[in-house]
Design a protein around this motif. Structure first.
Motif, PDB file in Angstrom:
ATOM      1  N   TYR A 194      -2.416 -20.143  -2.744  1.00  0.00           N
ATOM      2  CA  TYR A 194      -1.067 -19.342  -3.379  1.00  0.00           C
ATOM      3  C   TYR A 194      -1.251 -18.101  -3.676  1.00  0.00           C
ATOM      4  CZ  TYR A 194       0.645 -24.316  -3.560  1.00  0.00           C
ATOM      5  OH  TYR A 194       0.956 -25.626  -3.025  1.00  0.00           O
ATOM      6  N   GLY A 195      -2.624 -17.505  -3.162  1.00  0.00           N
ATOM      7  CA  GLY A 195      -2.914 -16.028  -3.474  1.00  0.00           C
ATOM      8  C   GLY A 195      -2.002 -14.915  -3.091  1.00  0.00           C
ATOM      9  N   GLY A 196      -1.433 -15.366  -2.080  1.00  0.00           N
ATOM     10  CA  GLY A 196      -0.516 -14.138  -1.570  1.00  0.00           C
ATOM     11  C   GLY A 196       0.999 -14.400  -2.294  1.00  0.00           C
ATOM     12  N   LEU A 197       1.237 -15.472  -2.536  1.00  0.00           N
ATOM     13  CA  LEU A 197       2.505 -15.726  -3.564  1.00  0.00           C
ATOM     14  C   LEU A 197       2.416 -14.892  -4.670  1.00  0.00           C
ATOM     15  CD1 LEU A 197       5.591 -16.847  -3.922  1.00  0.00           C
ATOM     16  CD2 LEU A 197       4.112 -18.982  -4.643  1.00  0.00           C
ATOM     17  N   PHE A 198       0.940 -15.030  -5.507  1.00  0.00           N
ATOM     18  CA  PHE A 198       0.909 -14.613  -6.772  1.00  0.00           C
ATOM     19  C   PHE A 198       1.032 -13.138  -6.499  1.00  0.00           C
ATOM     20  CE2 PHE A 198      -1.696 -18.510  -7.676  1.00  0.00           C
ATOM     21  CZ  PHE A 198      -0.650 -19.204  -8.372  1.00  0.00           C
ATOM     22  N   GLN A 199       0.216 -12.559  -5.596  1.00  0.00           N
ATOM     23  CA  GLN A 199       0.007 -10.913  -5.485  1.00  0.00           C
ATOM     24  C   GLN A 199       1.513 -10.634  -4.950  1.00  0.00           C
ATOM     25  OE1 GLN A 199      -1.109  -9.162  -1.813  1.00  0.00           O
ATOM     26  NE2 GLN A 199      -2.915  -8.081  -3.176  1.00  0.00           N
ATOM     27  N   ARG A 200       2.266 -11.122  -4.191  1.00  0.00           N
ATOM     28  CA  ARG A 200       3.603 -10.861  -3.856  1.00  0.00           C
ATOM     29  C   ARG A 200       4.577 -10.697  -5.001  1.00  0.00           C
ATOM     30  NH1 ARG A 200       1.241 -11.789   0.558  1.00  0.00           N
ATOM     31  NH2 ARG A 200       1.983 -11.199   2.547  1.00  0.00           N
ATOM     32  N   THR A 201       4.574 -11.712  -5.836  1.00  0.00           N
ATOM     33  CA  THR A 201       5.180 -11.954  -6.972  1.00  0.00           C
ATOM     34  C   THR A 201       5.002 -10.612  -7.915  1.00  0.00           C
ATOM     35  OG1 THR A 201       5.398 -14.265  -6.908  1.00  0.00           O
ATOM     36  CG2 THR A 201       5.829 -12.746  -9.094  1.00  0.00           C
ATOM     37  N   ALA A 202       3.867 -10.262  -7.846  1.00  0.00           N
ATOM     38  CA  ALA A 202       3.377  -9.140  -8.994  1.00  0.00           C
ATOM     39  C   ALA A 202       3.710  -7.913  -8.545  1.00  0.00           C
ATOM     40  CB  ALA A 202       1.985  -9.060  -9.192  1.00  0.00           C
ATOM     41  N   VAL A 203       3.661  -7.694  -7.006  1.00  0.00           N
ATOM     42  CA  VAL A 203       3.959  -6.309  -6.572  1.00  0.00           C
ATOM     43  C   VAL A 203       5.565  -6.211  -6.584  1.00  0.00           C
ATOM     44  CG1 VAL A 203       4.164  -5.134  -4.007  1.00  0.00           C
ATOM     45  CG2 VAL A 203       2.111  -6.124  -4.904  1.00  0.00           C
ATOM     46  N   THR A 204       6.264  -7.306  -6.449  1.00  0.00           N
ATOM     47  CA  THR A 204       7.725  -7.221  -6.311  1.00  0.00           C
ATOM     48  C   THR A 204       8.247  -6.667  -7.792  1.00  0.00           C
ATOM     49  OG1 THR A 204       8.120  -8.850  -4.706  1.00  0.00           O
ATOM     50  CG2 THR A 204      10.024  -8.384  -5.975  1.00  0.00           C
ATOM     51  N   ILE A 205       7.702  -7.289  -8.875  1.00  0.00           N
ATOM     52  CA  ILE A 205       7.892  -7.030 -10.190  1.00  0.00           C
ATOM     53  C   ILE A 205       7.742  -5.563 -10.499  1.00  0.00           C
ATOM     54  CG2 ILE A 205       7.042  -7.101 -12.715  1.00  0.00           C
ATOM     55  CD1 ILE A 205       6.579 -10.130 -11.957  1.00  0.00           C
ATOM     56  N   ALA A 206       6.636  -5.155  -9.915  1.00  0.00           N
ATOM     57  CA  ALA A 206       6.353  -3.629 -10.008  1.00  0.00           C
ATOM     58  C   ALA A 206       7.391  -2.607  -9.307  1.00  0.00           C
ATOM     59  CB  ALA A 206       4.832  -3.360  -9.538  1.00  0.00           C
ATOM     60  N   TRP A 207       7.811  -3.080  -8.239  1.00  0.00           N
ATOM     61  CA  TRP A 207       8.346  -2.178  -7.381  1.00  0.00           C
ATOM     62  C   TRP A 207       9.981  -2.153  -8.157  1.00  0.00           C
ATOM     63  CZ3 TRP A 207       6.777   1.474  -4.935  1.00  0.00           C
ATOM     64  CH2 TRP A 207       5.684   1.518  -4.144  1.00  0.00           C
ATOM     65  N   ALA A 208      10.364  -3.360  -8.566  1.00  0.00           N
ATOM     66  CA  ALA A 208      11.788  -3.460  -9.411  1.00  0.00           C
ATOM     67  C   ALA A 208      11.753  -2.823 -10.599  1.00  0.00           C
ATOM     68  CB  ALA A 208      11.845  -5.088  -9.830  1.00  0.00           C
ATOM     69  N   TRP A 209      10.552  -2.661 -11.467  1.00  0.00           N
ATOM     70  CA  TRP A 209      10.490  -1.974 -12.621  1.00  0.00           C
ATOM     71  C   TRP A 209      10.676  -0.176 -12.070  1.00  0.00           C
ATOM     72  CZ3 TRP A 209       6.925   1.699 -14.476  1.00  0.00           C
ATOM     73  CH2 TRP A 209       7.310   2.088 -15.811  1.00  0.00           C
ATOM     74  N   LEU A 210       9.856   0.162 -11.415  1.00  0.00           N
ATOM     75  CA  LEU A 210      10.034   1.531 -10.715  1.00  0.00           C
ATOM     76  C   LEU A 210      11.266   1.911 -10.030  1.00  0.00           C
ATOM     77  CD1 LEU A 210       6.512   1.540  -9.094  1.00  0.00           C
ATOM     78  CD2 LEU A 210       6.932   2.911 -11.133  1.00  0.00           C
ATOM     79  N   GLY A 211      11.778   1.104  -9.248  1.00  0.00           N
ATOM     80  CA  GLY A 211      13.189   1.284  -8.718  1.00  0.00           C
ATOM     81  C   GLY A 211      14.292   1.460  -9.771  1.00  0.00           C
TER      82      GLY A 211
END
Length: 236
Positions: A194-211
């Motif tokens: 599930y490494g890809g899932l964890f990373q994608r979740t983190a990246v999506t959190i980052a982009w949501a906050w920035l946006g």
């Protein structure tokens, strides 16, 4: 609206667009790439192989848009009485953007068996490019949650508790996701699938906050009274 306001608005719009474009690009690539498992493999692995240039361009474009956002934040917050948010906030957001550009320039090593025929994990870096990719990614992974904290402190000082709480939650969620992803890519038996899932979740959190931060600033500058990360305090 004068030319300075238009320029600031365009820079902030870059921050609104960056996340959706980046996420959409890696989701589409992950869905159509043969032998690639989005749940298991990192986003950076999409830059490997014959069509890897697509993800490399995705990294660079998202990074340039984020650097533009950082410039917009600096311009929009220049009247703020809080130097930490005015100076360090944009710098940290800019560091995240520079990391993305570097991730597109310096490709990573194979991991978790992708591309096919490669080992689950290399004992040492396969190239200088891969070492730089990981080192510079670490800088970005520290800069993003630090930016969240800087803007959270600013919001608390202005009694904007909702945005402060969201920023802290973003910092915690992003950091937690990256830690879990790092353990998974290190082949932790319980997490590797599930490494890809964890990373994608983190990246999506980052982009949501920035946006959302960029969007709130845009709304404030159009005259809508908003509490939150981006609202500069008016001087009396």
């Amino acid at each position: 609206m004068n030319s300075n306001d238009r320029t600031t608005r365009r820079l902030l719009l870059c921050g609104v667009a960056a996340g959706p474009l980046f996420v959409a690009a890696f989701l589409i690539q992950g869905a159509v790439r043969p032998h690639y498992d989005p749940l298991r493999h990192p986003v950076s692995s999409l830059a490997l192989g014959e069509s890897g240039w697509v993800q490399a361009v995705n990294f660079v474009v998202a990074g340039l848009l984020t650097v533009a956002l950082a410039a917009g934040l600096r311009r929009a917050l220049k009247a703020s009485p809080q130097p930490a948010a005015t100076v360090w906030g944009p710098i940290l957001v800019g560091a995240w953007g520079v990391m993305l550009i570097c991730a597109g320039v310096f490709t990573t090593d194979p991991v978790s068996g992708y591309p096919p025929g490669t080992p689950e994990r290399l004992d040492e870096y396969g190239s200088v490019h891969a070492a730089l990719h990981n080192l510079l990614s670490l800088v970005g992974f520290v800069a993003l949650p630090a930016a969240c904290v800087v803007f959270a402190v600013r919001s608390l000082r202005e009694r904007e508790r909702g945005w402060a709480a969201y920023s802290i939650a973003g910092a915690v969620g992003f950091t937690g996701g990256i830690v879990l992803a790092t353990m998974a890519f290190g082949q932790d038996p319980a997490l590797v699938a599930y490494g890809g899932l964890f990373q994608r979740t983190a990246v999506t959190i980052a982009w949501a906050w920035l946006g959302l931060m960029a969007l709130r600033l845009l709304m404030w500058r159009r005259g809508a009274p908003r509490s939150g990360a981006g609202r500069p305090r008016r001087s009396s």
